[in-house]
Scaffold this motif. Structure first.
Motif, PDB file in Angstrom:
ATOM      1  N   MET A 195       1.134  -0.828  -0.355  1.00  0.00           N
ATOM      2  CA  MET A 195      -0.238  -0.220   0.125  1.00  0.00           C
ATOM      3  C   MET A 195       0.959   0.923   0.318  1.00  0.00           C
ATOM      4  SD  MET A 195      -2.876   0.057  -0.317  1.00  0.00           S
ATOM      5  CE  MET A 195      -4.633   0.841  -0.267  1.00  0.00           C
ATOM      6  N   PRO A 196       1.737   1.214   0.422  1.00  0.00           N
ATOM      7  CA  PRO A 196       2.897   2.347   0.794  1.00  0.00           C
ATOM      8  C   PRO A 196       3.435   2.973  -0.292  1.00  0.00           C
ATOM      9  CG  PRO A 196       3.353   1.018   2.714  1.00  0.00           C
ATOM     10  CD  PRO A 196       2.190   0.576   1.519  1.00  0.00           C
ATOM     11  N   LEU A 197       3.693   2.138  -1.570  1.00  0.00           N
ATOM     12  CA  LEU A 197       4.428   2.258  -2.593  1.00  0.00           C
ATOM     13  C   LEU A 197       2.728   3.007  -3.491  1.00  0.00           C
ATOM     14  CD1 LEU A 197       6.171   2.115  -4.598  1.00  0.00           C
ATOM     15  CD2 LEU A 197       5.464  -0.539  -5.686  1.00  0.00           C
ATOM     16  N   LEU A 198       2.033   2.672  -3.311  1.00  0.00           N
ATOM     17  CA  LEU A 198       0.885   3.504  -3.865  1.00  0.00           C
ATOM     18  C   LEU A 198       0.749   4.243  -3.650  1.00  0.00           C
ATOM     19  CD1 LEU A 198      -2.086   3.438  -6.370  1.00  0.00           C
ATOM     20  CD2 LEU A 198      -3.067   2.254  -4.181  1.00  0.00           C
ATOM     21  N   ILE A 199       0.759   5.024  -2.519  1.00  0.00           N
ATOM     22  CA  ILE A 199       0.652   5.829  -1.478  1.00  0.00           C
ATOM     23  C   ILE A 199       1.858   7.015  -2.800  1.00  0.00           C
ATOM     24  CG2 ILE A 199       0.474   7.268   0.598  1.00  0.00           C
ATOM     25  CD1 ILE A 199      -2.557   6.353  -0.666  1.00  0.00           C
ATOM     26  N   GLY A 200       2.396   6.276  -2.426  1.00  0.00           N
ATOM     27  CA  GLY A 200       3.658   6.934  -2.934  1.00  0.00           C
ATOM     28  C   GLY A 200       4.017   7.369  -4.668  1.00  0.00           C
ATOM     29  N   LYS A 201       3.051   7.012  -5.517  1.00  0.00           N
ATOM     30  CA  LYS A 201       2.798   6.943  -6.786  1.00  0.00           C
ATOM     31  C   LYS A 201       2.288   8.386  -6.302  1.00  0.00           C
ATOM     32  CE  LYS A 201       4.843   2.624  -9.118  1.00  0.00           C
ATOM     33  NZ  LYS A 201       3.864   1.693  -9.543  1.00  0.00           N
ATOM     34  N   LEU A 202       0.982   7.526  -6.262  1.00  0.00           N
ATOM     35  CA  LEU A 202      -0.459   8.985  -5.835  1.00  0.00           C
ATOM     36  C   LEU A 202       0.317  10.352  -5.314  1.00  0.00           C
ATOM     37  CD1 LEU A 202      -2.888   7.332  -4.680  1.00  0.00           C
ATOM     38  CD2 LEU A 202      -2.081   8.396  -7.238  1.00  0.00           C
ATOM     39  N   LYS A 203       1.427  10.112  -4.895  1.00  0.00           N
ATOM     40  CA  LYS A 203       2.282  11.641  -4.311  1.00  0.00           C
ATOM     41  C   LYS A 203       3.053  12.112  -5.173  1.00  0.00           C
ATOM     42  CE  LYS A 203       0.956  10.963   1.087  1.00  0.00           C
ATOM     43  NZ  LYS A 203       1.817  12.004   1.954  1.00  0.00           N
ATOM     44  N   LYS A 204       3.335  11.693  -5.785  1.00  0.00           N
ATOM     45  CA  LYS A 204       4.968  12.468  -7.167  1.00  0.00           C
ATOM     46  C   LYS A 204       3.578  12.629  -8.333  1.00  0.00           C
ATOM     47  CE  LYS A 204       7.927   9.592  -6.217  1.00  0.00           C
ATOM     48  NZ  LYS A 204       9.425   8.301  -7.539  1.00  0.00           N
ATOM     49  N   ALA A 232      -5.663   9.286   2.978  1.00  0.00           N
ATOM     50  CA  ALA A 232      -5.864   8.198   2.682  1.00  0.00           C
ATOM     51  C   ALA A 232      -4.951   8.059   3.835  1.00  0.00           C
ATOM     52  CB  ALA A 232      -5.269   7.932   1.512  1.00  0.00           C
ATOM     53  N   GLN A 233      -3.837   8.168   3.182  1.00  0.00           N
ATOM     54  CA  GLN A 233      -2.091   8.239   4.273  1.00  0.00           C
ATOM     55  C   GLN A 233      -2.876   8.230   5.627  1.00  0.00           C
ATOM     56  OE1 GLN A 233       0.833   7.286   2.869  1.00  0.00           O
ATOM     57  NE2 GLN A 233       1.341   6.302   4.363  1.00  0.00           N
ATOM     58  N   VAL A 234      -3.508   8.983   6.063  1.00  0.00           N
ATOM     59  CA  VAL A 234      -4.276   8.618   7.843  1.00  0.00           C
ATOM     60  C   VAL A 234      -4.066   7.711   7.572  1.00  0.00           C
ATOM     61  CG1 VAL A 234      -5.050   9.651   9.148  1.00  0.00           C
ATOM     62  CG2 VAL A 234      -3.626  10.943   8.799  1.00  0.00           C
ATOM     63  N   LYS A 235      -5.551   7.723   6.847  1.00  0.00           N
ATOM     64  CA  LYS A 235      -6.361   6.065   6.500  1.00  0.00           C
ATOM     65  C   LYS A 235      -5.714   4.905   6.947  1.00  0.00           C
ATOM     66  CE  LYS A 235     -11.062   8.731   5.940  1.00  0.00           C
ATOM     67  NZ  LYS A 235     -12.064   8.201   5.097  1.00  0.00           N
ATOM     68  N   GLN A 283      -2.376  -0.035  11.928  1.00  0.00           N
ATOM     69  CA  GLN A 283      -2.644  -0.299  13.533  1.00  0.00           C
ATOM     70  C   GLN A 283      -3.319  -1.132  14.133  1.00  0.00           C
ATOM     71  OE1 GLN A 283      -2.961   3.789  15.439  1.00  0.00           O
ATOM     72  NE2 GLN A 283      -1.882   3.041  17.297  1.00  0.00           N
ATOM     73  N   GLU A 284      -4.582  -0.592  13.159  1.00  0.00           N
ATOM     74  CA  GLU A 284      -5.371  -1.915  14.165  1.00  0.00           C
ATOM     75  C   GLU A 284      -5.687  -3.052  13.920  1.00  0.00           C
ATOM     76  OE1 GLU A 284      -9.657  -0.688  12.298  1.00  0.00           O
ATOM     77  OE2 GLU A 284      -9.012   1.760  13.693  1.00  0.00           O
ATOM     78  N   TYR A 285      -5.171  -3.338  12.600  1.00  0.00           N
ATOM     79  CA  TYR A 285      -4.131  -5.045  12.156  1.00  0.00           C
ATOM     80  C   TYR A 285      -2.923  -5.437  12.555  1.00  0.00           C
ATOM     81  CZ  TYR A 285      -1.351  -8.498   9.271  1.00  0.00           C
ATOM     82  OH  TYR A 285      -1.156  -9.528   8.943  1.00  0.00           O
TER      83      TYR A 285
END
Length: 154
Positions: A1-10, A64-67, A73-75
């Motif tokens: 998931m962090p990879l997707l967020i990284g791409k979206l942030k770029k 999205a990053q916060v969620k 954390q819940e996991y």
């Protein structure tokens, strides 16, 4: 998931980069028949929605990053809770297995004590009727070692 967020942030950063308004205005004035006032209005009409869109994209990416962080954390909490519950269950099963062993062991001791030595016709411990005659016998144990303390002498 962090990879997707990284791409979206770029992509969001690419959207939010400032437009060189002066170069855009100069290009429009030189390549069209529009007046300076028309060019200023068109650039303004392009830049304002673009900036609002970039701001909205960045807000949504942050949300999205916060969620995602909350879900991670819940996991982790659920995984730790499952481990704890599995440890409790394993401990309970080990106790049950230990008590089952003792119950089976005691049952076997009682069975041996009650059954006696069937090869000789003797019964282990206590007063019993002899199988071929009517006299009562007090017999001793024919199981030396572990169970001999349970037996009585003749």
């Amino acid at each position: 998931m962090p990879l997707l967020i990284g791409k979206l942030k770029k992509h969001g950063e690419a959207i939010s980069q400032d437009i060189d308004q002066d170069a855009l205005k100069k290009s429009l004035v030189e390549n069209t028949d529009m007046t300076r006032q028309q060019v200023d209005q068109i650039v303004k009409n392009l830049v304002e929605p673009k900036n609002k869109t970039a701001e909205l994209v960045n807000q949504r990416l942050d949300q999205a990053q916060v969620k995602i962080n909350q879900a991670a954390q819940e996991y982790d909490e659920l995984k730790q809770n499952a481990r704890d519950q599995a440890a409790v269950a394993a401990e309970a099963l080990s106790h049950a297995a230990l008590w089952s062993f003792f119950a089976l062991f005691i049952g076997e001791v009682i069975s041996i004590y009650r059954r006696g030595d069937q090869r000789t016709g003797r019964v282990v411990g206590g007063n019993h009727q002899h199988p071929t005659c009517d006299r009562k016998l007090t017999v001793s144990c024919h199981y030396p070692g572990l169970f001999s303390h349970l037996c009585v002498g003749m």
